[in-house]
Write a protein that holds these residues in place. Structure first.
Motif, short mmCIF file in Angstrom:
data_model
loop_
_atom_site.label_atom_id
_atom_site.label_comp_id
_atom_site.label_asym_id
_atom_site.label_seq_id
_atom_site.Cartn_x
_atom_site.Cartn_y
_atom_site.Cartn_z
N TYR A 44 -2.93 2.55 1.21
CA TYR A 44 -2.42 2.79 1.49
C TYR A 44 -2.60 3.48 3.22
CZ TYR A 44 0.54 7.82 1.46
OH TYR A 44 1.38 8.48 2.68
N LEU A 45 -4.26 3.51 4.15
CA LEU A 45 -4.43 3.82 5.10
C LEU A 45 -3.48 2.64 5.74
CD1 LEU A 45 -7.67 5.28 5.25
CD2 LEU A 45 -5.14 6.70 5.86
N GLY A 46 -3.44 1.59 5.28
CA GLY A 46 -3.76 0.37 6.20
C GLY A 46 -1.69 0.26 5.92
N TYR A 47 -0.94 0.64 4.63
CA TYR A 47 0.31 1.34 5.63
C TYR A 47 1.08 2.04 6.41
CZ TYR A 47 4.95 2.61 4.45
OH TYR A 47 6.65 2.49 4.14
N LEU A 48 0.24 2.96 6.54
CA LEU A 48 -0.14 3.68 7.92
C LEU A 48 0.34 3.53 8.49
CD1 LEU A 48 -0.96 7.19 5.79
CD2 LEU A 48 1.41 6.34 6.38
N ARG A 49 -0.68 2.44 9.04
CA ARG A 49 -1.58 1.66 10.55
C ARG A 49 0.10 0.74 10.12
NH1 ARG A 49 -6.61 2.38 8.84
NH2 ARG A 49 -6.19 -0.77 7.65
N ASN A 50 0.17 0.30 9.91
CA ASN A 50 1.72 -0.52 10.18
C ASN A 50 2.61 0.40 10.50
OD1 ASN A 50 0.89 -3.31 9.24
ND2 ASN A 50 0.82 -2.86 6.90
N ILE A 51 2.49 1.11 10.09
CA ILE A 51 3.96 1.84 11.17
C ILE A 51 3.86 2.05 11.70
CG2 ILE A 51 5.22 4.64 10.65
CD1 ILE A 51 6.02 2.71 7.92
N VAL A 52 2.62 2.91 12.36
CA VAL A 52 2.38 3.47 14.00
C VAL A 52 1.94 2.16 14.11
CG1 VAL A 52 0.13 3.80 15.19
CG2 VAL A 52 0.06 5.29 12.74
N ASP A 53 1.83 0.55 13.87
CA ASP A 53 2.10 -0.31 14.78
C ASP A 53 3.61 -0.63 16.23
OD1 ASP A 53 -0.39 -1.06 15.19
OD2 ASP A 53 -0.88 -2.84 13.75
N ASP A 54 4.04 0.19 14.38
CA ASP A 54 6.52 -0.39 14.46
C ASP A 54 6.77 0.28 15.02
OD1 ASP A 54 5.56 -2.83 13.20
OD2 ASP A 54 6.16 -2.31 11.13
N ALA A 55 5.73 2.15 14.94
CA ALA A 55 6.44 2.73 15.65
C ALA A 55 7.16 2.79 17.24
CB ALA A 55 5.61 4.19 16.47
N GLN A 56 8.45 2.24 17.72
CA GLN A 56 8.51 2.35 18.89
C GLN A 56 8.72 3.44 19.60
OE1 GLN A 56 10.05 -0.54 20.45
NE2 GLN A 56 9.13 -1.39 17.72
N GLY A 57 7.74 3.55 20.77
CA GLY A 57 6.78 4.38 21.58
C GLY A 57 6.16 5.62 20.95
N GLY A 58 6.33 5.56 19.65
CA GLY A 58 5.43 6.49 18.50
C GLY A 58 6.52 7.23 18.19
N ARG A 59 7.42 6.88 17.63
CA ARG A 59 8.38 7.57 17.75
C ARG A 59 8.48 7.28 16.02
NH1 ARG A 59 12.70 10.50 18.99
NH2 ARG A 59 12.51 9.63 20.88
N ILE A 60 7.80 8.51 14.85
CA ILE A 60 8.23 8.41 13.35
C ILE A 60 9.38 8.98 12.69
CG2 ILE A 60 6.21 8.80 11.94
CD1 ILE A 60 5.14 6.60 13.49
N GLN A 61 10.08 8.22 11.92
CA GLN A 61 11.00 8.81 10.98
C GLN A 61 10.46 9.17 9.39
OE1 GLN A 61 13.30 5.30 11.09
NE2 GLN A 61 13.09 5.26 8.19
N GLY A 93 0.45 -1.34 -0.41
CA GLY A 93 0.63 0.49 0.07
C GLY A 93 0.92 1.33 -0.11
N ALA A 94 2.41 1.10 -0.12
CA ALA A 94 2.99 2.39 -0.20
C ALA A 94 3.00 3.48 -1.54
CB ALA A 94 4.48 2.25 0.87
N ASP A 134 -15.27 7.56 8.02
CA ASP A 134 -15.12 7.14 7.20
C ASP A 134 -16.18 5.95 6.69
OD1 ASP A 134 -15.74 6.16 4.67
OD2 ASP A 134 -13.81 7.20 3.90
N ARG A 135 -17.09 5.69 7.08
CA ARG A 135 -17.88 3.89 6.99
C ARG A 135 -17.59 3.44 5.67
NH1 ARG A 135 -20.79 3.45 11.38
NH2 ARG A 135 -21.54 2.19 10.68
N ARG A 136 -17.51 4.02 4.86
CA ARG A 136 -17.34 3.38 3.29
C ARG A 136 -16.10 2.17 3.21
NH1 ARG A 136 -15.72 8.07 -0.47
NH2 ARG A 136 -14.02 8.34 1.11
N LEU A 137 -15.52 2.55 4.18
CA LEU A 137 -14.61 0.81 4.72
C LEU A 137 -13.81 0.13 4.98
CD1 LEU A 137 -11.57 4.27 5.65
CD2 LEU A 137 -12.20 4.24 3.97
N LEU A 138 -13.74 -1.45 4.11
CA LEU A 138 -13.91 -2.36 4.90
C LEU A 138 -13.72 -2.61 5.97
CD1 LEU A 138 -12.35 -4.09 1.81
CD2 LEU A 138 -15.29 -3.20 2.09
N ARG A 139 -12.19 -2.11 6.26
CA ARG A 139 -11.99 -1.95 8.00
C ARG A 139 -11.40 -0.69 8.46
NH1 ARG A 139 -8.25 -0.48 12.04
NH2 ARG A 139 -7.73 -2.50 13.15
#
Length: 601
Positions: free
Chosen positions: A290-307, A241-242, A363-368
């Motif tokens: 794309y939103l799924g990709y971003l959620r994976n980034i958030v999940d992997d963020a150590q202590g919420g830190r984003i690069q 999704g990136a 957004d209620r259109r989304l599958l997830r």
């Protein structure tokens, strides 16, 4: 310095797994395998001193003209080559993409079909891939209808009904019937090549036209928006999704500037604007991935830190190196692989990832749709935004040798807190809503205190680009879009006046004019011009915004696209291509400025 004659009159083809760039003479001059950030086996675009290597070209004997166009509402490219004796061929380029056996077929493959359309054309095929970033020629083996290329750790197979001996020898020969070429996985091609490739062509055409049919386009500038929408989709690596910032690396931002960066990665700073464009288009398939990709980034963020950026596979380590065997675009090296900006501290990333991901709560259109577990993870990112809103960083312009507290970064941290308040209210969490509301107010107060330059007898006040300095940058135009200020706020009116006086160059906007690590900027940054158009429209300066938008459209390549930068004197395009920022700039501004469909009903 060598000048290979390269330019950015390029035509992207792709299938959301691989992509290629076709030049004005039907040469495949850029293409990486097995994905966009892989080894550029077609690298002639950056091989200024050896443009005959790293290329797949059809050379028509006696050629005098070439013309190109995409088939309507597709990325299928048709190039017509004409010779002085009246003979001509048409070359159809595409990367297969269609549903098969219940899943999307998008192989690591480039498909080319040559059709003689006039006279008796004589053609020479130059198929010369390289590997290891231009340092090595492949070993080859061949059979009666294929050539196998060993490309380092990868291998590709050309299956064709053209004379294999002529292809291997680069010999000119008569083309008396259609010829078909499939450069793809190293496995035997199953079925009748001619029939299968024509079927792939038709199915790919059908896929893209049905996809475009589902887009929400504005009344005006439909062709321009559709072309940018298709290309934006080509910039997505569908597996994860990136969406990458561009399909190329190391096209310099200005001639000989050394500002040559690898943009084949996913920048978090692009995400808000990209999601905004996808929403305008109603391109839910691209948006959800794309939103799924971003959620994976958030999940992997150590202590919420984003690069600032990640690979298309979500990898955080993007070590930067130089490819010594590639001399660069027009010989203007270096060619960089990887991007050291992943190590930088850029606090705007916290707002940039919160703003798009909160959509999934509404957004209620989304599958997830997102839930309370997602909110808990996102709050960790918000916590980092709060902690870092008044701390120095490299800023969104990625200064490599200095740090300040940048106003844009602080505003993005405010936006992260503000939007988390909205989500908390949506989820029925009044305590958390109040918590994030108070933090947003505190960040706002700090920005108003430290970024505002008061009125004097000689000038009106304005917001400055950093807390420590009084210089201006174009990111201040986004204070309106991000809802930090309202269109009728006199502070924004005086800020936009100051930004225009300092940074506008006719039809173009600089990012900033303060000297940076590489000296003063020499070209305009296209997204900044679109930011100006957006701000003018929101302030009611609609006609001025339309005129500026039409002027920007006039600078597009013949393929209908823009790169990152532009010479504000000559209009020549520079920087990586096609630039996602520029694509979404066209889409968002067209949607904002277009007349309503109701005006023609």
């Amino acid at each position: 310095m060598s000048d290979s004659g390269a330019n950015l009159e390029l035509w992207p083809v792709g299938n959301c797994q691989v992509s290629g760039m076709i030049d004005e003479r039907a040469g495949l001059v850029w293409g990486c395998i097995p994905r966009v950030d892989g080894d550029p086996v077609f690298c002639a675009l950056l091989h200024g001193d050896r443009p005959d290597q790293g290329v797949w070209r059809f050379e028509l004997e006696g050629q005098v003209r070439a013309s190109q166009s995409y088939e309507r509402n597709t990325p299928i490219l048709v190039t017509r080559l004409e010779a002085a004796d009246g003979s001509a061929v048409e070359i159809t380029d595409f990367c297969p993409r269609f549903e098969r056996s219940g899943r999307m077929y998008r192989p690591v493959a480039f498909t080319r079909i040559v059709r003689p359309v006039a006279g008796v054309p004589r053609l020479k095929i130059k198929l010369a891939p390289l590997h290891s970033h231009g340092s090595a020629e492949p070993r080859t083996t061949n059979g009666s209808n294929h050539i196998r290329y060993l490309l380092g750790d990868e291998a590709m197979r050309l299956s064709t009904d053209a004379p294999i001996g002529y292809v291997l020898a680069g010999k000119t020969y008569r083309v008396e019937s259609d010829q078909h070429f499939f450069l793809g996985p190293d496995e035997p091609f199953v079925g009748n090549l001619r029939a299968e490739l024509r079927n792939m062509e038709e199915l790919t055409r059908k896929y893209w036209r049905l996809w475009v049919r589902g887009l929400a386009t504005p009344l005006e500038w439909q062709d321009e928006v559709i072309r940018c929408a298709i290309t934006l989709k080509l910039c997505q690596h569908e597996e994860t999704g990136a969406i990458v910032a561009a399909l190329t690396t190391s096209i310099p931002e200005a001639p000989g500037s050394q500002r040559n960066w690898d943009y084949r990665f996913c920048w978090i700073r692009d995400s808000y604007y990209t999601v905004q464009a996808l929403n305008r288009l109603g391109a839910l398939d691209v948006l959800e991935k794309y939103l799924g990709y971003l959620r994976n980034i958030v999940d992997d963020a150590q202590g919420g830190r984003i690069q600032p950026l990640y690979s298309v596979m979500g990898a955080a380590e993007l070590t930067e190196s130089i490819a010594p065997d590639l001399s660069g675009y027009r010989g203007m090296g270096p060619v960089r692989i990887g991007n050291a900006a992943f190590r930088q501290v850029q606090h705007d990333c916290y707002g940039q990832i919160v703003l798009p991901t909160v959509q999934a709560f509404f957004d209620r259109r989304l599958l997830r749709m997102a839930d309370e577990r997602d909110f808990a993870r996102l709050e960790q990112v918000g916590e980092m935004a709060w902690r870092m809103h008044d701390q120095p960083d490299a800023g969104l312009w990625e200064f490599r040798t200095r740090e300040e507290v940048h106003t844009y970064s602080a505003v993005m941290c405010w936006a992260a807190c503000d939007r988390l308040r909205n989500v908390a209210e949506r989820l029925g969490k009044p305590d958390r809503a109040g918590f994030w509301h108070d933090r947003a107010d505190a960040v706002r107060a700090r920005i108003d205190r430290d970024a505002w330059v008061p009125d004097t007898d000689e000038r009106d006040g304005f917001y400055k680009a950093s807390f420590e300095s009084e210089y201006l940058d174009a990111s201040l135009l986004q204070m309106l879009e991000l809802r930090f200020l309202e269109p009728d706020d006199p502070r924004f009116a005086s800020t936009i006046d100051a930004v225009e006086r300092d940074l506008r160059r006719g039809e173009h906007m600089l990012r900033y004019q303060k000297e940076d690590d590489f000296g003063p900027p020499e070209t305009a940054f296209n997204i900044c011009t679109f930011w100006l158009i957006d701000a003018l429209a929101r302030m009611g300066r609609h006609q001025e915004a339309r005129e500026l938008f039409v002027a920007m459209l006039g600078h597009r390549t013949r393929s209908g696209l823009l790169s990152e930068d532009m010479d504000f004197v000559t209009g020549e395009l520079w920087g990586n291509f096609p630039q996602t920022y520029s694509l979404v700039g066209v889409i968002n501004c067209a949607g904002l400025l277009s007349k309503n469909w109701n005006t023609v009903r």
